[in-house]
Scaffold this motif. Structure first.
Motif, PDB file in Angstrom:
ATOM      1  N   THR A  43       0.831  -1.191   0.000  1.00 25.08           N
ATOM      2  CA  THR A  43       0.000   0.000   0.000  1.00 25.08           C
ATOM      3  C   THR A  43       0.870   1.246   0.000  1.00 25.08           C
ATOM      4  O   THR A  43       1.825   1.345   0.761  1.00 25.08           O
ATOM      5  CB  THR A  43      -0.921   0.026   1.245  1.00 25.08           C
ATOM      6  OG1 THR A  43      -1.630  -1.205   1.329  1.00 25.08           O
ATOM      7  CG2 THR A  43      -1.908   1.181   1.145  1.00 25.08           C
ATOM      8  N   ILE A  44       0.531   2.190  -0.861  1.00 27.48           N
ATOM      9  CA  ILE A  44       1.265   3.452  -0.937  1.00 27.48           C
ATOM     10  C   ILE A  44       0.269   4.597  -1.029  1.00 27.48           C
ATOM     11  O   ILE A  44      -0.921   4.387  -1.271  1.00 27.48           O
ATOM     12  CB  ILE A  44       2.215   3.508  -2.153  1.00 27.48           C
ATOM     13  CG1 ILE A  44       1.412   3.456  -3.460  1.00 27.48           C
ATOM     14  CG2 ILE A  44       3.249   2.389  -2.089  1.00 27.48           C
ATOM     15  CD1 ILE A  44       2.243   3.707  -4.708  1.00 27.48           C
ATOM     16  N   ARG A  45       0.769   5.803  -0.834  1.00 27.30           N
ATOM     17  CA  ARG A  45      -0.026   7.001  -1.102  1.00 27.30           C
ATOM     18  C   ARG A  45       0.445   7.602  -2.424  1.00 27.30           C
ATOM     19  O   ARG A  45       1.628   7.543  -2.750  1.00 27.30           O
ATOM     20  CB  ARG A  45       0.134   8.033   0.013  1.00 27.30           C
ATOM     21  CG  ARG A  45      -0.337   7.587   1.383  1.00 27.30           C
ATOM     22  CD  ARG A  45      -0.246   8.724   2.386  1.00 27.30           C
ATOM     23  NE  ARG A  45      -0.508   8.258   3.746  1.00 27.30           N
ATOM     24  CZ  ARG A  45       0.418   7.870   4.604  1.00 27.30           C
ATOM     25  NH1 ARG A  45       1.699   7.921   4.241  1.00 27.30           N
ATOM     26  NH2 ARG A  45       0.109   7.453   5.803  1.00 27.30           N
ATOM     27  N   LEU A  46      -0.472   8.206  -3.140  1.00 30.45           N
ATOM     28  CA  LEU A  46      -0.155   8.945  -4.358  1.00 30.45           C
ATOM     29  C   LEU A  46      -0.727  10.349  -4.234  1.00 30.45           C
ATOM     30  O   LEU A  46      -1.724  10.555  -3.541  1.00 30.45           O
ATOM     31  CB  LEU A  46      -0.737   8.252  -5.590  1.00 30.45           C
ATOM     32  CG  LEU A  46      -0.174   6.875  -5.935  1.00 30.45           C
ATOM     33  CD1 LEU A  46      -0.972   6.259  -7.085  1.00 30.45           C
ATOM     34  CD2 LEU A  46       1.302   6.948  -6.281  1.00 30.45           C
ATOM     35  N   ILE A  47      -0.088  11.300  -4.894  1.00 28.87           N
ATOM     36  CA  ILE A  47      -0.639  12.646  -4.943  1.00 28.87           C
ATOM     37  C   ILE A  47      -1.108  12.953  -6.356  1.00 28.87           C
ATOM     38  O   ILE A  47      -0.522  12.490  -7.337  1.00 28.87           O
ATOM     39  CB  ILE A  47       0.364  13.720  -4.473  1.00 28.87           C
ATOM     40  CG1 ILE A  47       1.579  13.786  -5.398  1.00 28.87           C
ATOM     41  CG2 ILE A  47       0.759  13.504  -3.027  1.00 28.87           C
ATOM     42  CD1 ILE A  47       2.456  15.009  -5.145  1.00 28.87           C
ATOM     43  N   GLU A  48      -2.175  13.701  -6.434  1.00 29.68           N
ATOM     44  CA  GLU A  48      -2.713  14.171  -7.710  1.00 29.68           C
ATOM     45  C   GLU A  48      -2.400  15.662  -7.792  1.00 29.68           C
ATOM     46  O   GLU A  48      -3.009  16.476  -7.097  1.00 29.68           O
ATOM     47  CB  GLU A  48      -4.211  13.925  -7.773  1.00 29.68           C
ATOM     48  CG  GLU A  48      -4.855  14.357  -9.076  1.00 29.68           C
ATOM     49  CD  GLU A  48      -6.371  14.216  -9.033  1.00 29.68           C
ATOM     50  OE1 GLU A  48      -7.003  14.467 -10.069  1.00 29.68           O
ATOM     51  OE2 GLU A  48      -6.906  13.877  -7.963  1.00 29.68           O
ATOM     52  N   LEU A  49      -1.413  16.012  -8.598  1.00 37.69           N
ATOM     53  CA  LEU A  49      -0.965  17.398  -8.734  1.00 37.69           C
ATOM     54  C   LEU A  49      -1.913  18.132  -9.679  1.00 37.69           C
ATOM     55  O   LEU A  49      -2.040  17.782 -10.846  1.00 37.69           O
ATOM     56  CB  LEU A  49       0.466  17.432  -9.262  1.00 37.69           C
ATOM     57  CG  LEU A  49       1.111  18.800  -9.479  1.00 37.69           C
ATOM     58  CD1 LEU A  49       1.174  19.590  -8.178  1.00 37.69           C
ATOM     59  CD2 LEU A  49       2.512  18.629 -10.075  1.00 37.69           C
TER      60      LEU A  49
END
Length: 207
Positions: A43-49
């Motif tokens: 599990t990871i986090r992603l950012i939506e720029l």
């Protein structure tokens, strides 16, 4: 976009004050327990720029996903630079301090009219949570291998570095026509940057 993990808040737009640690508590990453679990889910986090047309401020969303769901994202390879965090970006409404070098990278990566999904260690990992940080560092080969592309941010361009980037694309016979003193100066500007002093570069680009 890959749907968020079950039971984990999905992408949403909010604006509220609060300590940055609250951001990570809203989007917990559960370290795998044991070898079997580690092999099953990462599990990871992603950012939506968000795109540039939304304003001068850097605006991001953040959500949690499993690598086993094959999320589409770009991983950023860069150097933190100075440890002092002098710039503010907005992630899910939280004000998050970042270094000058990371802020510059996000500005350059931002698209004019559409969002882009990124994995950035300084943002996607809770650096104040030792257990999470150690677990995510172990997962980095998987993360960089799963990315659709890895962008290496070398820093802001100069006249010399722009010339060096053009030089490295030239065939050897054409390159021989250039003065060695000129090419040496331009290549030094590109290859003597702090980015190349990081041991992690080898893993990030190789994966």
């Amino acid at each position: 976009m890959v749907p968020p993990l079950e039971g984990v808040p999905g992408p949403r737009e909010i604006t509220h004050p609060g300590h940055p640690l609250a951001l990570y508590s809203e989007l917990p990453i559960y370290p795998p327990n044991g070898i079997k679990a580690a092999a099953q889910r990462t599990t990871i986090r992603l950012i939506e720029l968000k795109p540039a047309f939304m304003g001068d401020s850097i605006l991001c969303n953040m959500y949690s996903v499993s690598l086993q769901d094959n999320p589409q994202f770009t991983a950023l390879s860069y150097t933190w630079g100075e440890s002092k965090k002098t710039h503010i970006i907005h992630v899910r409404g939280f004000e998050i301090p970042v270094t000058s070098n990371l802020c510059q990278a996000l500005v350059r990566l931002r698209k004019p009219d559409r969002s882009i999904t990124l994995w950035v260690d300084a943002l996607c990992i809770n650096q104040d949570h030792l257990e999470e940080r150690n677990d995510q560092v172990k997962q980095m080969p998987k993360i960089y291998s799963a990315a659709q592309e890895v962008v290496a941010w070398l820093g802001e361009s100069t006249k010399e570095s722009d010339a060096a980037m053009r030089l490295v694309t030239l065939p050897p016979k054409i390159l021989e026509r250039y003065s060695q003193s000129i090419t040496q100066r331009e290549m030094n500007d590109l290859l003597c940057r702090a980015y190349w002093t990081r041991v992690w570069v080898i893993q990030e680009l190789a994966c």
